[in-house]
Design an enzyme around this catalytic site. Structure first.
Site, PDB file in Angstrom:
ATOM      1  CG  ASN A 150      -0.398  -0.100   2.503  1.00 38.44           C
ATOM      2  OD1 ASN A 150       0.679  -0.671   2.648  1.00 38.44           O
ATOM      3  ND2 ASN A 150      -1.051   0.437   3.508  1.00 38.44           N
ATOM      4  CD  GLU A 248       1.677   0.057  11.026  1.00 37.94           C
ATOM      5  OE1 GLU A 248       2.033   0.335   9.889  1.00 37.94           O
ATOM      6  OE2 GLU A 248       0.475  -0.075  11.345  1.00 37.94           O
ATOM      7  CB  CYS A 282      -2.137   0.905   8.638  1.00 36.00           C
ATOM      8  SG  CYS A 282      -0.771   2.024   8.445  1.00 36.00           S
ATOM      9  CD  GLU A 460       8.021   0.581  11.429  1.00 37.95           C
ATOM     10  OE1 GLU A 460       8.960   0.413  10.639  1.00 37.95           O
ATOM     11  OE2 GLU A 460       6.845   0.332  11.142  1.00 37.95           O
TER      12      GLU A 460
END
Ligand code: NDP
Length: 483
Positions: A150, A248, A282, A460
């Site tokens: 994505n 994630e 997300c 992150e």
């Protein structure tokens, strides 16, 4: 490079053992190319090369690593338009978004170029006289990076850049749906003056090459972005090998629309965050929890906004929402529409496949109303241009609904009340909280990640990435008496 020479291993471009087709989701008749798939031996070669090369990269020092990362980032920003078109063609986001993604990816590299210079440690006094202590960060070693389709350039960029900045070697497995973007990013890295083996890119299916990579004992750390089921498997493999891991994964981001919200702004933010990137983010706003006092007005305007989006070919001027990435994802999306209806939710607009001049995977943005938080469409990550409205009677109830999820990535509130905004910021269980902003859209110099099933391991991005990409060494030195 021949048509099948797409794997970058030990400083050389290599052919794979087989190929897969890469087709444009805006136009399935457009074959972008046949892309190489790595064999098991090639993965082993990449890992061995990374192991060999890593000490030299660490020894090269911070100025060298800074310069290399700065060069990569600068080139990406300069070529954002061109590489953005590649993303648009194979992933399906509008070309302008593709360009923005590449520019952002470049910023990750230039940011971490500077972070390479800031690898500061600590000095401590010892409880024992005559002993000196220092605490330093060293590289973890060989980092396996597994990324999704994505954000096929930005996501690997925010992993590869800190990995290289802190002196690690990388073996990257991109998503098989977006190999052209992976090759474009790898070409820029491959042209740098870095030891052969420091950076490796291997294409192949997640189930075969990805699985083999995460199970390999010579990997020191794994950074993954993708689905929860795959993440669970990776976590199990990492624990079995005592490998450091950071993940994630999914989300079900809530956005609270309160009775004192600026309604036009709320609609714009909700629609943008729900449907931007075809809902395949997300950080997408997937649960809109709306106060009953503004519910009907909000829903009416949201439907108008959803219907006003121009859905079409990602490379066509004016397209706001491109196609769904793959047939499989489109089937899953349509299944969720059927599931929502069967659960008793009211479909107010969209949810159907759209015909366009080219044969693509287009879907009309969908709004479900009269939904309950226990419905599957409010529990499971759909990754689709579908959003669900939940009516609520109070802020306290809205917050409780928002927190009732296994996920906790981003969350937003639209309100003019400072006290509600402050309470939400403190009491919403999410990694990122947005006040009068969309749930999607984050900066590159601060940490990103979530709670619950959304994330696992250290954060992150920003300076916090050092926690994952380095390991801490505490040195004790007895100075002794001068002779
Ligand atoms: P996956 O989790 O399957 O894929 C993500 C990455 O992991 C890809 O590179 C994939 O490779 C790889 N992979 C797959 N299986 C394994 C494995 N067993 N071991 C190691 N690596 C593996 O996501 P999908 O692309 O299939 O998307 C499915 C759903 O996941 C979406 O509908 C969405 O809900 C969620 N998702 C969430 C993302 C997020 O950012 N939160 C991003 C992407 C997906 P390959 O693709 O080549 O098979």
């Amino acid at each position: 490079m021949t048509s099948n020479t797409h794997l970058f291993i030990d400083g050389r471009w290599q052919e794979g053992v087989t190929t897969i087709e890469n087709r444009n989701p805006s136009d399935l008749d457009d074959l972008i190319g046949n892309y190489a798939q790595a064999g098991a031996d090639q993965l082993d070669q990449a890992l061995a090369a990374a192991r060999r090369a890593q000490p030299a990269w660490w020894a090269a020092g911070i100025q060298k690593r800074h310069d290399v990362l700065m060069a990569i980032g600068t080139e990406m920003m300069a070529r954002a338009e061109e590489i953005g078109q590649i993303i648009a063609r194979e992933e399906g986001k509008p070309a302008a978004e593709g360009k923005g993604e590449v520019y952002r990816a470049g910023q990750f590299f230039t940011y971490y170029a500077a972070e390479a210079l800031r690898n500061h440690g600590d000095l401590a006094e010892s409880v024992r006289p005559g002993v000196e202590i220092d605490v330093r960060r060293e590289p973890v070693g060989v980092v396996a990076i597994i990324s999704p389709w994505n954000f096929p350039v930005a996501t690997p960029a925010w992993k590869i850049a800190p990995a290289l900045a802190f002196g690690n070697a990388v073996v990257w497995k991109p998503a098989n749906l977006t190999p052209a973007s992976a090759v474009a990013l790898s070409e820029i890295i491959a042209r740098q003056d870095i030891p052969a083996g420091v950076f490796n890119m291997i294409l192949g299916s997640g189930r075969e090459v990805g699985q083999r990579l995460v199970e390999n004992r010579s990997v020191d750390a794994i950074s993954f972005t993708g689905s929860v089921p795959v993440g669970r498997g990776i976590a199990a493999a990492a624990v079995a090998n005592m490998t450091k891991v950071q993940m994630e994964m999914g989300s079900k981001n809530p956005m609270l629309i309160m009775d004192d919200a600026d309604l036009d702004l709320a609609v714009a933010h909700a629609a943008g965050a729900a449907f931007g990137g075809t809902g395949q983010k997300c950080t997408a706003a997937s649960r809109l929890i709306v106060h009953e006092a503004v519910h009907d007005a909000f829903v009416e305007r949201l439907v108008k906004a959803a219907q006003a989006f121009k859905v079409g070919h990602a490379l066509e001027e004016g397209t706001q929402i491109g196609p769904v990435v793959s047939e499989g994802q489109l089937v899953q999306n349509l299944d969720y529409i059927a599931k929502g209806r069967a659960e008793g939710a009211e479909l107010l607009c969209g949810g159907d496949r759209l015909e366009r001049p080219t044969t693509g995977l287009f879907m009309a943005p969908a709004v479900f109303a009269r939904t309950r938080n226990d419905m599957a469409i409010n529990r499971e990550e759909m990754f689709a241009p579908i959003t669900c409205v939940i009516k609520t009677g109070s802020y306290a109830e809205a917050l409780s609904i928002a927190n009732d999820s296994e996920f906790g990535l981003t969350a937003g509130i639209m309100t003019r009340s400072l006290s509600r905004a402050s309470h939400f910021r403190a009491n919403m269980r999410a990694g990122c909280v947005m006040v009068n902003l969309p749930t999607a859209g984050t900066d590159y110099h601060v940490p990103f990640g979530g709670r619950g099933a959304s994330s696992f391991g250290p954060r992150e991005q920003g300076s916090y990435a050092a926690e994952f990409y380095t390991t801490v060494k505490t040195a004790y030195v007895a100075a002794g008496e001068p002779q």
